[in-house]
Design an enzyme around this catalytic site. Structure first.
Site: not given
Length: 331
Positions: A52, A75, A159, A168, A205, A265
């Site tokens: 604003e 606010c 994913a 795998a 990883d 997990t």
């Protein structure tokens, strides 16, 4: 520009500015003068102004008698010096001579929560609330949840192959999805204030958990457990494995959105605890072809069909050869 058009523009402005200003509330504002001129404002990065104040500064004297459209209640607590103001947004709106304010949402922050609207109405300004509230609330969901509960909004990113496998049997997993999906996941990471992984994922990883494929700020990196001293995730916040305690701590740190990236997990723990607000699943056109690949979740699942978690699909998007499926818990 009618009311709907002006508010739709304010919502779009807020959405576009979010990556630059989170964990501040990302707000859009459009000021329309009596002669139809429009001035736009957005929340600026600290120490810049709120949306604003930004719009008022751009309009100057033209703000007198204008209508101000904003996605969140102005606010009513002191924001500090920005763009020449040492004032609240509500007081600045009154001082500028605005005649009407149209807001999408009331701010649940207890420092505001109706106080901004009360200041405006006490000054004789016409205040309307609720225009495009659903759209604004969807965009501001992380901010709204944090202010209402003290906890961040949790996005669980997953994913997998089409047969639901993430790795795998030997643990190899890079890369299941293609470049477009990975870039989209980095955009999601850039919108998050923290990214959460388990120490097992760090050991397996050695991820960086930074924003690389798109522009954006790196989130706070959070490891559940102890990361190895030389891991690329450092510097990182190391916490215990209790999901509730993790969210309480991140909420205290002002984290609005936490992105849980795994592994299985950690994903299973947050899912079973009912702490996920949004699931983002990237599906690759790949098949492991057996039952020995690693699943999306580790740990016990539903024992019967009556116990199966059921949500609702909110969107499906094709990203190169992959699909992104967004899910939310059933209302």
């Amino acid at each position: 520009m009618d009311d709907g058009e002006a508010m739709a523009r304010a919502v779009a402005l807020a959405e576009n500015v979010r990556p630059r200003v989170t964990p501040r509330a990302w707000v859009g504002a459009v000021l329309v003068t009596p002669d139809g001129s429009a001035f736009e404002g957005t929340t600026q990065p600290v120490p810049g102004p709120h949306a604003e104040l930004d719009a008022l500064a751009r309009a100057g004297e033209a703000a007198r008698g204008a209508t101000l459209y904003t996605t969140l209640e102005p606010c009513s607590h002191t924001t500090g010096r920005s763009e020449g103001f040492v004032t609240t947004c509500a007081d600045a709106i009154v001082a500028a001579g605005i005649s009407r304010v149209v807001a999408a949402l009331q701010d649940p922050d207890p420092r505001v929560s109706g106080g901004g609207f009360a200041t405006l109405r006490a000054a004789g300004i016409d205040v309307e609330v609720g225009l495009l509230a659903e759209q604004a609330a969807a965009d501001l969901a992380p901010y709204l949840k944090h202010r209402r509960t003290g906890r961040p909004y949790v996005v669980l990113k997953l994913a997998a192959s089409l047969d639901g496998r993430t790795a795998a049997p030997d643990g190899t997993s890079r890369w299941i999805t293609g470049a477009e999906a990975r870039a989209d996941a980095h955009r999601l990471r850039a919108l998050s204030d923290a990214v959460v992984v388990g120490a097992g994922t760090v050991r397996a990883d050695d991820p960086e958990l930074t924003v690389r494929h798109v522009e954006g700020r790196d989130p706070l990196r959070v490891v559940l457990g102890k990361a190895p001293a030389g891991a690329r995730v450092h510097p990182a916040l190391e916490l215990d494995h209790d999901p509730d305690a993790v969210l309480d701590e991140l909420g205290r740190r002002g984290i609005l959105q936490a992105m849980v990236e795994g592994g299985a997990t950690v994903a299973g723990a947050f899912h079973r605890a009912g702490l996920v607000d949004r699931y983002v699943v990237y599906l690759a056109p790949a098949l492991f072809g057996g039952d020995d690949g690693r699943a999306l979740f580790a740990g016990p699942g539903a024992a019967t069909m009556d116990d199966v978690w059921r949500g609702r699909i909110t969107s499906v998007e094709r990203l190169g050869d992959d699909l992104r499926v967004d899910l939310a818990p059933a209302a």
